[in-house]
Design a protein around this motif. Structure first.
Motif, PDB file in Angstrom:
ATOM      1  N   GLY A 115       0.785  -1.216   0.000  1.00 26.99           N
ATOM      2  CA  GLY A 115       0.000   0.000   0.000  1.00 26.99           C
ATOM      3  C   GLY A 115       0.822   1.275   0.000  1.00 26.99           C
ATOM      4  O   GLY A 115       1.963   1.305   0.479  1.00 26.99           O
ATOM      5  N   THR A 116       0.238   2.330  -0.556  1.00 29.81           N
ATOM      6  CA  THR A 116       0.806   3.688  -0.533  1.00 29.81           C
ATOM      7  C   THR A 116      -0.264   4.615   0.005  1.00 29.81           C
ATOM      8  O   THR A 116      -1.385   4.647  -0.511  1.00 29.81           O
ATOM      9  CB  THR A 116       1.216   4.152  -1.947  1.00 29.81           C
ATOM     10  N   LYS A 117       0.100   5.346   1.045  1.00 24.73           N
ATOM     11  CA  LYS A 117      -0.838   6.319   1.603  1.00 24.73           C
ATOM     12  C   LYS A 117      -0.695   7.638   0.845  1.00 24.73           C
ATOM     13  O   LYS A 117       0.391   8.205   0.780  1.00 24.73           O
ATOM     14  CB  LYS A 117      -0.555   6.545   3.089  1.00 24.73           C
ATOM     15  N   LEU A 118      -1.792   8.089   0.248  1.00 22.29           N
ATOM     16  CA  LEU A 118      -1.782   9.335  -0.499  1.00 22.29           C
ATOM     17  C   LEU A 118      -2.444  10.447   0.310  1.00 22.29           C
ATOM     18  O   LEU A 118      -3.604  10.306   0.735  1.00 22.29           O
ATOM     19  CB  LEU A 118      -2.501   9.172  -1.839  1.00 22.29           C
ATOM     20  N   ASN A 119      -1.700  11.513   0.516  1.00 23.55           N
ATOM     21  CA  ASN A 119      -2.236  12.720   1.162  1.00 23.55           C
ATOM     22  C   ASN A 119      -2.484  13.764   0.081  1.00 23.55           C
ATOM     23  O   ASN A 119      -1.647  13.943  -0.811  1.00 23.55           O
ATOM     24  CB  ASN A 119      -1.234  13.274   2.176  1.00 23.55           C
ATOM     25  N   VAL A 120      -3.613  14.445   0.175  1.00 24.90           N
ATOM     26  CA  VAL A 120      -3.936  15.508  -0.776  1.00 24.90           C
ATOM     27  C   VAL A 120      -4.032  16.820  -0.002  1.00 24.90           C
ATOM     28  O   VAL A 120      -4.860  16.957   0.910  1.00 24.90           O
ATOM     29  CB  VAL A 120      -5.252  15.228  -1.528  1.00 24.90           C
ATOM     30  N   LYS A 121      -3.209  17.768  -0.378  1.00 24.76           N
ATOM     31  CA  LYS A 121      -3.141  19.045   0.329  1.00 24.76           C
ATOM     32  C   LYS A 121      -4.022  20.077  -0.354  1.00 24.76           C
ATOM     33  O   LYS A 121      -3.953  20.243  -1.567  1.00 24.76           O
ATOM     34  CB  LYS A 121      -1.700  19.545   0.366  1.00 24.76           C
ATOM     35  N   PRO A 122      -4.842  20.790   0.430  1.00 25.28           N
ATOM     36  CA  PRO A 122      -5.711  21.814  -0.187  1.00 25.28           C
ATOM     37  C   PRO A 122      -4.922  23.048  -0.603  1.00 25.28           C
ATOM     38  O   PRO A 122      -3.805  23.264  -0.158  1.00 25.28           O
ATOM     39  CB  PRO A 122      -6.699  22.143   0.938  1.00 25.28           C
TER      40      PRO A 122
END
Lengths: 116, 115
Positions: A109-116
């Motif tokens: 797995g790869t944890k994806l963070n999305v920044k506003p």
């Protein structure tokens, strides 16, 4: 046994930008199927996209597309125009095309963070 | 169409108690997979069935774990006796065997906490 490797434990992307998640696999088979699943914080496992190894054309589903390099045994996921709702764990999976072997092999797995 | 249905969604119990997790396959599916997910070990395949027959149970941790398919649409995973290290999220997934390239469809998982 087949192995699936996701070498990026965590990644970040700015909203509206593009990000690519990597996946490599090891197999001696010539025909197989590859999948990307998304697991948001709600913990559901959601199928994102599927690729058949005998098809050279890369699969696409709206903002999601893959870069399938069979010789290199690479199957990366590209997310275009990233949205906050894309933040999740992403799992790459392999399935043999053999009739009786419908076991899936998942990457870590790869944890994806999305920044506003 | 109804997806894979798991129950309960959450389970909290004390060490030593028997735990039973339940799973209803998607109608028409004939393969069933049980997974365990933890931070340390990721997603692990415990066991899978084709047409109600266990095919590969090499991922079952030990004899305390058992899984059954009493009919084509339903499965249980039992842990007896339970231990704190069994705390995890347990998923079941179903698939259509015989149709090449079918994905697995997952239930929402059961979060199990053993105190």
């Amino acid at each position: 046994a087949q192995t699936v490797t996701q070498s990026q434990p965590e990644m970040s992307v700015q909203e509206a930008e593009t990000v690519t998640l990597s996946c490599t696999y090891d197999t001696s088979e010539s025909d197989y199927y590859l999948f990307w699943y998304k697991q948001p914080p709600s913990r559901q496992m959601i199928l994102v996209i599927r690729q058949e190894a005998y098809k050279q054309q890369n699969a696409t589903e709206n903002r999601f597309s893959v870069n399938f390099q069979k010789a290199a045994k690479s199957f990366s996921l590209k997310i275009s125009d990233s949205q906050l709702g894309d933040a999740a764990m992403y799992f790459c999976a392999y399935r043999s095309s053999l009739y009786n072997f419908n076991k899936f092999y998942f990457g870590s797995g790869t944890k994806l963070n999305v920044k506003p | 169409d109804a997806g894979v249905i798991q129950s309960p969604r959450h389970e909290v119990t004390e060490m030593g108690q028997e735990v039973t997790l339940r799973c209803k396959l998607i109608s028409g599916h004939n393969s069933l997979f049980w997974y365990r997910q933890t931070m340390m070990r990721g997603l692990e395949l415990l066991i899978y069935f084709n047409n109600n027959v266990p095919i590969d149970d090499s991922g079952m941790p030990e004899d305390r774990f058992s899984a059954k398919m009493p009919n084509a649409s339903f499965s249980t995973l039992k842990i007896q006796p339970s231990e704190p290290r069994d705390s995890a999220v347990y998923f079941c997934a179903s698939s259509l065997r015989g149709v090449i390239g079918q994905p697995q469809h997952f239930g929402d998982g059961t979060r199990l906490s053993i105190l």
